[in-house]
Design a protein around this motif. Structure first.
Motif, PDB file in Angstrom:
ATOM      1  N   ASP A 385      19.722  41.499  58.405  1.00 15.48           N
ATOM      2  CA  ASP A 385      17.842  42.093  58.283  1.00 15.48           C
ATOM      3  C   ASP A 385      17.989  42.520  59.445  1.00 15.48           C
ATOM      4  OD1 ASP A 385      18.540  39.799  56.603  1.00 15.48           O
ATOM      5  OD2 ASP A 385      18.141  38.576  58.201  1.00 15.48           O
ATOM      6  N   LYS A 386      16.562  43.974  58.535  1.00 12.12           N
ATOM      7  CA  LYS A 386      15.488  44.272  58.922  1.00 12.12           C
ATOM      8  C   LYS A 386      16.353  45.637  60.626  1.00 12.12           C
ATOM      9  CE  LYS A 386      11.920  42.556  57.503  1.00 12.12           C
ATOM     10  NZ  LYS A 386      10.457  42.216  58.373  1.00 12.12           N
ATOM     11  N   PRO A 387      17.607  46.148  60.124  1.00  8.69           N
ATOM     12  CA  PRO A 387      18.688  47.154  61.227  1.00  8.69           C
ATOM     13  C   PRO A 387      17.339  47.744  61.640  1.00  8.69           C
ATOM     14  CG  PRO A 387      19.101  47.845  59.259  1.00  8.69           C
ATOM     15  CD  PRO A 387      17.888  46.555  59.195  1.00  8.69           C
ATOM     16  N   THR A 388      17.053  48.564  63.062  1.00  6.19           N
ATOM     17  CA  THR A 388      16.756  49.447  63.382  1.00  6.19           C
ATOM     18  C   THR A 388      18.113  50.592  64.148  1.00  6.19           C
ATOM     19  OG1 THR A 388      16.338  48.291  65.193  1.00  6.19           O
ATOM     20  CG2 THR A 388      14.671  47.693  64.018  1.00  6.19           C
ATOM     21  N   GLY A 389      16.764  51.613  64.646  1.00  9.20           N
ATOM     22  CA  GLY A 389      17.386  52.746  64.993  1.00  9.20           C
ATOM     23  C   GLY A 389      17.644  54.336  63.887  1.00  9.20           C
ATOM     24  N   GLU A 390      18.833  54.533  64.803  1.00  8.49           N
ATOM     25  CA  GLU A 390      18.523  56.073  63.406  1.00  8.49           C
ATOM     26  C   GLU A 390      19.751  55.812  62.833  1.00  8.49           C
ATOM     27  OE1 GLU A 390      20.633  60.353  64.230  1.00  8.49           O
ATOM     28  OE2 GLU A 390      21.105  58.900  66.348  1.00  8.49           O
ATOM     29  N   LYS A 391      20.189  57.006  61.502  1.00 11.11           N
ATOM     30  CA  LYS A 391      21.270  56.314  60.591  1.00 11.11           C
ATOM     31  C   LYS A 391      22.372  57.324  60.579  1.00 11.11           C
ATOM     32  CE  LYS A 391      18.319  55.690  56.186  1.00 11.11           C
ATOM     33  NZ  LYS A 391      18.321  55.769  54.616  1.00 11.11           N
ATOM     34  N   TRP A 392      22.792  56.820  60.615  1.00 11.49           N
ATOM     35  CA  TRP A 392      24.585  57.393  60.955  1.00 11.49           C
ATOM     36  C   TRP A 392      26.074  57.183  60.086  1.00 11.49           C
ATOM     37  CZ3 TRP A 392      28.587  56.220  63.776  1.00 11.49           C
ATOM     38  CH2 TRP A 392      28.216  54.854  64.324  1.00 11.49           C
ATOM     39  N   ILE A 393      25.678  58.001  59.906  1.00 13.90           N
ATOM     40  CA  ILE A 393      27.713  57.691  58.841  1.00 13.90           C
ATOM     41  C   ILE A 393      28.536  58.015  60.098  1.00 13.90           C
ATOM     42  CG2 ILE A 393      28.869  58.170  56.994  1.00 13.90           C
ATOM     43  CD1 ILE A 393      26.695  60.243  56.051  1.00 13.90           C
ATOM     44  N   ASP A 394      29.490  56.575  60.025  1.00 15.44           N
ATOM     45  CA  ASP A 394      30.801  56.689  61.051  1.00 15.44           C
ATOM     46  C   ASP A 394      31.668  57.297  59.676  1.00 15.44           C
ATOM     47  OD1 ASP A 394      32.301  55.918  63.143  1.00 15.44           O
ATOM     48  OD2 ASP A 394      33.382  55.075  61.208  1.00 15.44           O
ATOM     49  N   VAL A 395      32.762  58.491  60.143  1.00 15.93           N
ATOM     50  CA  VAL A 395      33.917  58.621  59.642  1.00 15.93           C
ATOM     51  C   VAL A 395      35.273  58.582  60.212  1.00 15.93           C
ATOM     52  CG1 VAL A 395      35.076  60.761  58.007  1.00 15.93           C
ATOM     53  CG2 VAL A 395      32.429  60.512  57.920  1.00 15.93           C
ATOM     54  N   ASP A 396      35.831  57.355  59.906  1.00 16.97           N
ATOM     55  CA  ASP A 396      36.919  57.156  60.792  1.00 16.97           C
ATOM     56  C   ASP A 396      38.235  57.765  59.968  1.00 16.97           C
ATOM     57  OD1 ASP A 396      38.842  55.427  61.651  1.00 16.97           O
ATOM     58  OD2 ASP A 396      38.168  53.868  62.490  1.00 16.97           O
ATOM     59  N   LEU A 397      39.018  58.626  60.940  1.00 16.20           N
ATOM     60  CA  LEU A 397      40.073  59.420  60.170  1.00 16.20           C
ATOM     61  C   LEU A 397      41.330  58.145  60.153  1.00 16.20           C
ATOM     62  CD1 LEU A 397      39.200  62.656  60.910  1.00 16.20           C
ATOM     63  CD2 LEU A 397      38.418  62.287  59.449  1.00 16.20           C
ATOM     64  N   SER A 398      41.266  57.390  61.389  1.00 14.88           N
ATOM     65  CA  SER A 398      42.317  57.125  61.926  1.00 14.88           C
ATOM     66  C   SER A 398      42.787  55.836  60.809  1.00 14.88           C
ATOM     67  CB  SER A 398      42.554  56.110  62.963  1.00 14.88           C
ATOM     68  OG  SER A 398      42.452  56.914  63.950  1.00 14.88           O
ATOM     69  N   ASN A 399      41.237  54.681  60.142  1.00 12.22           N
ATOM     70  CA  ASN A 399      41.468  54.365  59.639  1.00 12.22           C
ATOM     71  C   ASN A 399      40.586  54.142  58.072  1.00 12.22           C
ATOM     72  OD1 ASN A 399      41.748  52.206  60.982  1.00 12.22           O
ATOM     73  ND2 ASN A 399      40.214  51.958  62.219  1.00 12.22           N
ATOM     74  N   LYS A 400      41.250  55.366  57.607  1.00 16.66           N
ATOM     75  CA  LYS A 400      39.925  56.382  56.730  1.00 16.66           C
ATOM     76  C   LYS A 400      39.704  55.788  55.741  1.00 16.66           C
ATOM     77  CE  LYS A 400      44.150  58.866  56.896  1.00 16.66           C
ATOM     78  NZ  LYS A 400      44.140  59.446  57.625  1.00 16.66           N
ATOM     79  N   THR A 401      37.940  54.735  56.274  1.00 17.28           N
ATOM     80  CA  THR A 401      37.041  54.093  56.083  1.00 17.28           C
ATOM     81  C   THR A 401      35.636  55.234  56.263  1.00 17.28           C
ATOM     82  OG1 THR A 401      36.757  53.097  57.721  1.00 17.28           O
ATOM     83  CG2 THR A 401      38.039  52.688  56.763  1.00 17.28           C
ATOM     84  N   VAL A 402      34.626  54.768  55.749  1.00 22.34           N
ATOM     85  CA  VAL A 402      33.238  55.444  55.999  1.00 22.34           C
ATOM     86  C   VAL A 402      32.394  54.023  55.893  1.00 22.34           C
ATOM     87  CG1 VAL A 402      31.443  56.516  54.792  1.00 22.34           C
ATOM     88  CG2 VAL A 402      33.390  57.262  54.667  1.00 22.34           C
ATOM     89  N   THR A 403      31.780  54.235  56.348  1.00 20.97           N
ATOM     90  CA  THR A 403      30.631  52.979  57.420  1.00 20.97           C
ATOM     91  C   THR A 403      29.483  53.742  57.696  1.00 20.97           C
ATOM     92  OG1 THR A 403      32.289  51.970  57.807  1.00 20.97           O
ATOM     93  CG2 THR A 403      30.180  51.111  58.783  1.00 20.97           C
ATOM     94  N   ALA A 404      28.552  53.156  56.539  1.00 21.75           N
ATOM     95  CA  ALA A 404      26.948  53.394  56.797  1.00 21.75           C
ATOM     96  C   ALA A 404      25.959  52.683  58.077  1.00 21.75           C
ATOM     97  CB  ALA A 404      26.270  53.876  55.669  1.00 21.75           C
ATOM     98  N   TYR A 405      25.416  52.939  58.991  1.00 21.21           N
ATOM     99  CA  TYR A 405      25.185  52.402  60.191  1.00 21.21           C
ATOM    100  C   TYR A 405      23.261  52.991  60.296  1.00 21.21           C
ATOM    101  CZ  TYR A 405      29.311  51.386  62.705  1.00 21.21           C
ATOM    102  OH  TYR A 405      30.527  50.515  62.907  1.00 21.21           O
ATOM    103  N   VAL A 406      22.740  51.760  60.554  1.00 20.92           N
ATOM    104  CA  VAL A 406      21.416  52.334  61.245  1.00 20.92           C
ATOM    105  C   VAL A 406      21.331  51.371  62.483  1.00 20.92           C
ATOM    106  CG1 VAL A 406      18.636  51.581  61.082  1.00 20.92           C
ATOM    107  CG2 VAL A 406      20.099  51.869  58.945  1.00 20.92           C
ATOM    108  N   GLY A 407      21.300  52.604  63.871  1.00 24.49           N
ATOM    109  CA  GLY A 407      21.458  51.750  64.948  1.00 24.49           C
ATOM    110  C   GLY A 407      22.808  51.429  65.701  1.00 24.49           C
ATOM    111  N   ASP A 408      22.634  50.643  65.947  1.00 27.95           N
ATOM    112  CA  ASP A 408      24.245  50.328  65.777  1.00 27.95           C
ATOM    113  C   ASP A 408      24.644  48.309  64.591  1.00 27.95           C
ATOM    114  OD1 ASP A 408      22.192  47.585  66.974  1.00 27.95           O
ATOM    115  OD2 ASP A 408      23.529  47.317  68.060  1.00 27.95           O
ATOM    116  N   THR A 409      24.001  48.576  63.769  1.00 29.68           N
ATOM    117  CA  THR A 409      24.031  48.053  62.773  1.00 29.68           C
ATOM    118  C   THR A 409      24.735  48.662  61.107  1.00 29.68           C
ATOM    119  OG1 THR A 409      22.207  46.723  63.371  1.00 29.68           O
ATOM    120  CG2 THR A 409      22.892  45.828  61.592  1.00 29.68           C
TER     121      THR A 409
END
Length: 515
Positions: A385-409
């Motif tokens: 619900d209503k996350p705040t902060g900078e948009k960023w994309i986490d690329v985990d090369l070990s776990n082979k995953t992509v995660t979208a974040y807003v701040g720490d959420t």
């Protein structure tokens, strides 16, 4: 016997004594003068009435007797005579006939007429005019000396060479400033014509004047151009630099300075002026300040349930801001307008960064469990619900995953992907999305010719987002499973996942790629 005078004896009147005779003579003279005054006054008054709003007797304009003429009549006389004046100007082998108007001479006929009527037809003036003789009135004439000069300059024949000013040019190939010599030419000194017209035009009579043609030196001489080149050379020889943080120094090279300089005649047209392109200088200083500035970047650390850091995804990086770029630009401009060295310095201000704590991902699951556990995966796609902060994309090369974040959420993912295989590894580091296409043909033809075992050409690759050189996110409809290394370096994703990320992200979105 009684004595009788001779007068009495003859019966005549007695003669008055000397005193009484003088009195009588005076009375007679006064009487005569009184009569004359009455007569003259009455005549003068009638005379004055006759010349009301007209020129008095004795008034002349241009040798014409204008007594009794109205202002309009006198104005017409002056205007007509002015129009008929011809000035014969001889220049070299040619003679040019010009009117006063062509020479820039204006005749104010109305003002001249008013001057002629300026002697008011009052009694004193009328009486005075009877005894004062002729009263000449000078025409009111104005001479535009600039117009006369222009006329004189126009007398130079086209076939005669005009003087050419010296100038200063920059040789782009040799990177040098050079003086281009001036050249003498034929021309005129307009002063004789100006003086002759000023003296003779007021008479409103035809006249002639000699306008000599002579050799004319250029307004800007070769010496002036050479002097200007010397000034520029002195300017370019001076050391100029701008120091910044971390021992960085920006040298203002002579070539750079030359690109900001230009040379042109000054307002007088008799000297050369070196100008500085201030906008270009400010833009260059601003670019150097931007180069030296450091954008603050928050760090990212993955923590477990107890808050302990299990992985540093990205170290924090404090920023650096340049606070005096305008003042430095002013210093540089001032130095370029003189011949003094420049040792300017950027002032900086530190911008503190922070560290964001994010939950560490669960232990890696095998591909089969990920495919079977779709309901859990879908739950992870639901944003908080209503996350705040900078948009960023986490690329985990070990776990082979992509995660979208807003701040720490986390707002989407983690989603399985395919990264670069051995020899084509996906790079780790901090990046930003800098180029996007909803469809793009992809090939490595620049490295391998068609027919080579490593050559590929794929049309209409969907939802492409580049974050470092040729590495980016994109949909991979040719793959049926994800969660391993097997691409040429890009992050391959299911088409639906690639579209979601494309719609969510934008140019400049931060990408953190790590093991």
């Amino acid at each position: 016997m009684t004595n009788v005078t001779a007068s009495a004896a003859t019966g005549g009147p007695s003669r008055p004594t000397g005193r009484h005779g003088r009195r009588r003579a005076l009375i007679i003279v006064v009487s005569i003068l009184a009569v004359l005054a009455v007569v003259l006054t009455g005549g003068a008054l009638a005379y004055a009435k006759q010349y009301e709003d007209k020129a008095l007797p004795g008034t002349t304009v241009l040798g014409h007797d204008v007594a009794g003429k109205s202002a309009e009549e006198i104005s017409t006389l002056v205007a007509e005579q002015g129009k008929g004046v011809t000035v014969a100007v001889t220049a070299g082998d040619q003679q040019v006939d010009a009117t006063l108007e062509e020479l820039g001479v204006s005749v104010d006929a109305d003002a001249t007429a008013q001057a002629a009527l300026g002697r008011d037809a009052s009694l004193p003036d009328v009486v005075a005019s009877t005894w004062s003789g002729e009263h000449p009135i000078e025409p009111v004439v104005d001479v535009d000396e600039d117009a006369v000069s222009t006329f004189a300059e126009g007398l130079v024949p086209e076939e005669m060479k005009k003087p050419v000013d010296a100038k200063v040019t920059f040789d782009e190939d040799a990177k040098t400033w050079n003086a281009v010599p001036g050249r003498n030419g034929q021309g005129v000194d307009p002063q004789p014509l100006v003086e002759a017209v000023s003296q003779k035009a007021p008479a409103l009579e035809d006249f002639s004047v000699e306008q000599p043609l002579e050799e004319i030196a250029p307004a800007i001489t070769t010496e002036e151009a050479e002097k200007t080149v010397g000034t520029i050379s002195s300017l370019l020889e001076q050391p100029m630099s701008i120091s910044s943080a971390e021992d960085t120094t920006h040298e203002v090279s002579p070539e750079r300075r030359s690109s900001w300089l230009s040379v042109a005649p000054d307002d007088s047209g008799k000297a050369l002026e070196v100008s500085v392109d201030e906008d270009a200088v400010r833009a260059w200083v601003s670019d150097r300040a931007a180069d030296d500035s450091v954008e603050a970047k928050d760090g990212i650390e993955q923590v477990d349930e107890d808050g302990e850091v299990v992985k540093v995804v990205s170290k924090k990086k404090d920023g650096l801001e340049i606070t005096n770029s305008d003042a430095v630009a002013d210093e540089l401009i001032a130095a370029l307008q003189g011949t003094t060295p420049l040792e300017a310095a950027f002032k900086t201000k530190k911008i503190e960064s922070e560290v964001e704590k994010v939950d560490a991902p669960e232990d890696e699951k095998d591909d089969a469990s990920k495919d079977d556990d779709k309901s859990k995966d879908d739950d992870k796609d639901k944003p908080a619900d209503k996350p705040t902060g900078e948009k960023w994309i986490d690329v985990d090369l070990s776990n082979k995953t992509v995660t979208a974040y807003v701040g720490d959420t986390p707002v989407w993912g983690p989603r399985s992907m395919v990264d670069g295989k051995e020899g084509n590894e996906t790079p780790a580091g901090s990046y930003e999305i800098y180029l996007r296409y909803d469809r793009q043909d992809m090939t490595n033809a620049a490295y391998y010719p068609e027919g080579h075992e490593k050559y590929y050409y794929t049309e209409d690759v969907p939802w492409v987002q580049y974050f470092h050189h040729g590495y980016g996110f994109h949909g991979a409809p040719w793959r049926s499973s994800f969660g391993y290394s097997g691409s040429h370096g890009c992050i391959n994703m299911p088409v639906s996942d690639a579209k979601w990320l494309y719609d969510w992200a934008s140019m400049g979105t931060r990408v953190e790629s790590h093991y």
